[in-house]
Motif scaffolding. Sequence first.
Motif, PDB file in Angstrom:
ATOM      1  N   GLY A  14       0.784  -1.220   0.000  1.00 19.80           N
ATOM      2  CA  GLY A  14       0.000   0.000   0.000  1.00 19.80           C
ATOM      3  C   GLY A  14       0.820   1.276   0.000  1.00 19.80           C
ATOM      4  N   GLU A  15       2.104   1.146   0.321  1.00 26.00           N
ATOM      5  CA  GLU A  15       2.965   2.316   0.357  1.00 26.00           C
ATOM      6  C   GLU A  15       3.525   2.632  -1.034  1.00 26.00           C
ATOM      7  N   SER A  16       4.336   3.695  -1.084  1.00 28.11           N
ATOM      8  CA  SER A  16       4.862   4.178  -2.362  1.00 28.11           C
ATOM      9  C   SER A  16       6.378   4.255  -2.343  1.00 28.11           C
ATOM     10  N   ARG A  66      -1.262   2.656 -11.189  1.00 23.30           N
ATOM     11  CA  ARG A  66      -0.459   2.626  -9.950  1.00 23.30           C
ATOM     12  C   ARG A  66       0.935   3.200 -10.162  1.00 23.30           C
ATOM     13  N   ASN A  83       2.930   3.597  -6.697  1.00 29.99           N
ATOM     14  CA  ASN A  83       1.969   3.751  -5.618  1.00 29.99           C
ATOM     15  C   ASN A  83       1.200   2.453  -5.389  1.00 29.99           C
ATOM     16  N   SER A  84       0.580   2.369  -4.243  1.00 30.41           N
ATOM     17  CA  SER A  84      -0.231   1.194  -3.912  1.00 30.41           C
ATOM     18  C   SER A  84       0.537  -0.097  -4.183  1.00 30.41           C
ATOM     19  N   LYS A  86       2.246  -3.670  -4.050  1.00 25.96           N
ATOM     20  CA  LYS A  86       1.763  -4.984  -3.648  1.00 25.96           C
ATOM     21  C   LYS A  86       2.948  -5.919  -3.462  1.00 25.96           C
TER      22      LYS A  86
END
Length: 122
Positions: A14-16, A66, A83-84, A86
């Motif tokens: 969820g982080e970037s 993303r 981003n986001s 996984k």
Amino acid sequence: VQLQASGGGLVQAGESLRLSCAASGRTFSIDYMGWFRQAPGKEREFIAAISWTGGIIHYRDSVKGRFTISRDNAKNTVYLQMNSLKPEDTAVYYCAAKLGSYSSYLREYDYWGQGTLVTVSS
């Protein structure tokens, strides 16, 4: 042409992260810059590419929405904003430079950086 990739690291899902690829040498010869990644035990795959001057952009379907590729010609640097993230994005990320027209095939890229590791924990 020499390429230096940086910006990898360990993040949670969820982080970037933003990767950078600094080009030096005969950068005027570059037509496209690309990002590829290679997960453990898998083949290297295309992620995104951007034309060096015209802003033409291509993405792998699985990262559309993303990831964002961009360039700063004044700094001879290409970025990959992720981003986001996984866990399945975990891989060594490589930047590459290509002379001539766009391609997503790694064998058609002429210059490669050393890779930067991105690890996404769940």
